[in-house]
Motif scaffolding. Structure first.
Motif, PDB file in Angstrom:
ATOM      1  N   LEU A 264     -69.851 -33.030 -58.589  1.00 31.99           N
ATOM      2  CA  LEU A 264     -70.125 -34.543 -58.616  1.00 31.99           C
ATOM      3  C   LEU A 264     -69.387 -35.443 -57.979  1.00 31.99           C
ATOM      4  N   ASP A 265     -68.168 -35.166 -58.148  1.00 31.52           N
ATOM      5  CA  ASP A 265     -67.031 -36.072 -57.423  1.00 31.52           C
ATOM      6  C   ASP A 265     -67.233 -36.055 -56.057  1.00 31.52           C
ATOM      7  N   ALA A 266     -67.461 -34.835 -55.456  1.00 37.88           N
ATOM      8  CA  ALA A 266     -67.423 -34.849 -53.797  1.00 37.88           C
ATOM      9  C   ALA A 266     -68.763 -35.642 -53.563  1.00 37.88           C
ATOM     10  N   ALA A 268     -70.237 -38.002 -55.366  1.00 38.39           N
ATOM     11  CA  ALA A 268     -69.742 -39.497 -55.269  1.00 38.39           C
ATOM     12  C   ALA A 268     -69.097 -40.022 -54.213  1.00 38.39           C
ATOM     13  N   ASP A 269     -68.073 -39.186 -53.641  1.00 40.57           N
ATOM     14  CA  ASP A 269     -67.460 -39.691 -52.185  1.00 40.57           C
ATOM     15  C   ASP A 269     -68.411 -39.673 -51.460  1.00 40.57           C
ATOM     16  N   GLU A 272     -70.395 -42.983 -51.669  1.00 46.36           N
ATOM     17  CA  GLU A 272     -69.640 -44.141 -51.371  1.00 46.36           C
ATOM     18  C   GLU A 272     -69.518 -44.302 -49.805  1.00 46.36           C
ATOM     19  N   TYR A 289     -70.409 -33.372 -72.258  1.00 39.82           N
ATOM     20  CA  TYR A 289     -69.184 -34.224 -72.055  1.00 39.82           C
ATOM     21  C   TYR A 289     -68.460 -34.567 -73.300  1.00 39.82           C
ATOM     22  N   SER A 296     -63.781 -31.689 -67.912  1.00 39.65           N
ATOM     23  CA  SER A 296     -63.302 -31.715 -66.528  1.00 39.65           C
ATOM     24  C   SER A 296     -64.416 -31.019 -65.580  1.00 39.65           C
ATOM     25  N   SER A 299     -66.769 -33.413 -64.254  1.00 33.95           N
ATOM     26  CA  SER A 299     -65.947 -34.704 -63.572  1.00 33.95           C
ATOM     27  C   SER A 299     -66.679 -35.347 -62.541  1.00 33.95           C
ATOM     28  N   GLY A 300     -66.904 -36.526 -62.539  1.00 38.48           N
ATOM     29  CA  GLY A 300     -67.588 -37.307 -61.581  1.00 38.48           C
ATOM     30  C   GLY A 300     -68.975 -37.905 -62.125  1.00 38.48           C
ATOM     31  N   SER A 302     -69.250 -40.044 -64.225  1.00 37.46           N
ATOM     32  CA  SER A 302     -69.073 -41.487 -64.496  1.00 37.46           C
ATOM     33  C   SER A 302     -69.345 -42.411 -63.250  1.00 37.46           C
ATOM     34  N   ARG A 303     -69.585 -41.774 -62.026  1.00 39.87           N
ATOM     35  CA  ARG A 303     -69.587 -42.181 -60.843  1.00 39.87           C
ATOM     36  C   ARG A 303     -70.996 -42.331 -60.174  1.00 39.87           C
TER      37      ARG A 303
END
Ligand SMILES: *Cc1c(COP(=O)(O)O)cnc(C)c1O
Length: 491
Positions: A264-266, A268-269, A272, A289, A296, A299-300, A302-303
């Motif tokens: 998810l973080d990747a 989201a990056d 963006e 969650y 963890s 993680s991501g 929230s984005r």
């Protein structure tokens, strides 16, 4: 002289009709009798749910249209209706309230929610428009805020309690589409990025949203069935070069098939960096969650610009409650609001947001009550522990089923795993696993489902019923051992 004759006549007819319709509002004594009968029926149901099988084969050969349901001009007693329910509905088929329901994504149906539903039905409060019942609407917004805070979304977030994850995803997709502000003539150039594992309701939502002809890129997956961000970026850049409009990334936080969580973080990056809308479908996995030790993994989350979670899965509510969060409530409103002359009183009162302006529904079930009753009466901590228990039960099964000789998929990320019987020397693994499924269904103590991954049939094991306990895991392992014995006897 006889001006009142029509009035008298009408009055007499009204009186007669009143007598004929009084039974629609039973006396407190009658209502009490009904509740007693419901109590007795649900007691029996719950005993059977605890001790009985998760699956009973439905009557063989009985076609839908041949079920002996019928209506007549005069009513029948509640006990007659209940015995019909028992025979025709509650006795056979899959019992999703059972702890032995280990297929698809189990739910459950915690009992405080049944109380909330009862109250919602009796009081029939209007939860669609703030003007009609500010308290009911405030309760829904409170629950949305609770989830907003849980998932680390900003205060600008808006959302909606929907009937389920499918409609919640539809709301998110249409909001994303409208936020992009392109004309329908450009829809065919809007590119959507998802994965082969994303839930089919997203395909449906895209089609309903008019994006059925937009290019949908199924991004390459790693060996754990997660989207590979590098492959996604290559595709986005290619699409830009080709004059298309990269628009939406759909990540899954717990796929239905394998429980995989996209990075998810990747994602989201990337969203963006390339100005895409980032949607996360966490209908299955989202509420994990709540468990600090497993946060963890999500993680991501929230984005996201939009997030779907399903309280009728991860919060164990009865079917009929999904939720969507949209990071900017104005975008949600711009996509879903309505105006109608006959609603002008409601529109003029400045009472804050109305759910009817934030979803396709106007009049709706006051579903906030079932969620509130459950969270309020039980408190949050028990949900956390129950979710953690589900993860551990799945981990236990994943290890123990290997001791029986089954091949397994990767370690479960959450509470879904898959396994299959793949002995060396047997060329047709699919046939043998199909046979195992048949034997498991015929037994019925627990209910499992299967899926096809890269052409191979795998048996799924999904724990998300609050009623699933260690004994269900033992029972499943016992049953699988029996099935293996049966197979080898037949060899
Ligand atoms: C269940 C599920 C859905 C669909 O939600 P419904 O509540 O069944 O409409 C969507 N996505 C995922 C990942 C799911 O598990």
């Amino acid at each position: 002289m006889n001006m009142s004759a029509p009035l008298d006549d009408l009055r007499q007819q009204i009186n007669a009709l009143e007598i004929q319709t009084n039974d629609m509002d039973p006396s407190p004594i009658e209502w009490g009798r009904w509740l007693d009968q419901m109590k007795a029926y649900t007691d029996d149901f719950l005993i059977d749910t605890r001790d009985g099988p998760a699956y009973r084969q439905p009557p063989v050969g009985l076609k839908q249209e041949n079920y002996p349901f019928h209506l007549s001009e005069t009513g029948v007693s509640l006990s007659e209706v209940l015995s019909e329910m028992h025979q025709m509905v509650d006795y056979s088929g899959l019992n999703p309230a059972s702890g032995g329901h280990l297929a698809y994504i189990p739910g459950g149906g915690v009992l405080p929610s049944a109380l909330g539903d009862l109250l919602a039905a009796v009081t029939n409060r209007y939860a669609g428009v703030a003007f009609a019942n500010p308290g009911a609407v405030a309760l829904e917004h409170f629950l949305i805020r609770w989830m907003t805070e849980l998932f680390g979304f900003p205060a600008t977030t808006g959302g909606n309690l929907s009937s389920g994850g499918s409609i919640a995803n539809l709301i998110a997709i249409t909001t994303a589409r409208d936020a992009r502000q392109v004309k329908p003539s450009a829809y065919e150039r809007l590119v959507i990025y998802g994965s082969e594992r994303m839930h089919h309701c997203l395909h449906k939502a895209l089609r309903i949203a008019g994006l059925g002809f937009s290019p949908l890129r199924e991004i390459e997956l790693d060996d754990r069935q997660r989207m590979i961000p590098e492959a996604l970026e290559v595709q986005i850049i290619q699409d830009k070069t080709d004059g298309l409009i990269p628009f939406l990334i759909i990540g899954s936080a717990g796929t239905t098939d394998t429980g995989s969580i996209d990075p998810l973080d990747a994602l989201a990056d990337l969203a963006e960096r390339h100005s895409l809308w980032f949607h996360i479908d966490a209908a299955y996995g989202g509420f994990f969650y709540l468990v600090p030790e497993f946060r963890s993994r999500l993680s991501g989350i929230s984005r996201a610009h939009s997030l779907v979670i399903d309280p009728h899965k991860g919060l164990f509510l009865p079917y009929g409650t999904g939720a969507v969060l949209i990071r900017d409530i104005h975008q949600l409103h711009a996509s879903q609001y309505y105006q109608a002359n006959y609603m002008q009183d409601a529109a003029m009162a400045d009472l804050g947001w109305s759910p009817a302006d934030l979803s396709p529904e106007l009049t709706k079930h006051f579903r906030g009550l079932r969620m509130y009753f459950a969270l309020k009466m039980f408190g949050i901590d028990i949900f956390r522990n129950c979710l953690k228990e589900k993860i551990f039960l799945c981990q236990y099964f994943h290890l123990a089923v290997q001791d029986l000789g089954f091949e397994v998929g990767p370690d479960p990320e959450l509470s879904v795993t898959h396994f299959r019987w793949a002995p060396v020397g047997n060329p047709d693994h699919n046939a043998v696993n199909r046979r195992i499924m048949d034997l498991v269904h015929a037994d019925g103590r627990v209910f499992l489902s299967s899926t096809t991954l890269n052409g191979q049939i795998w048996i799924r094991f999904a724990v998300l019923s609050f009623r699933t306990k260690f004994r269900h895991i033992s029972m499943t392992l016992e049953l699988l051992q029996q099935v293996l014995n049966q197979l080898s006897e037949n060899d």
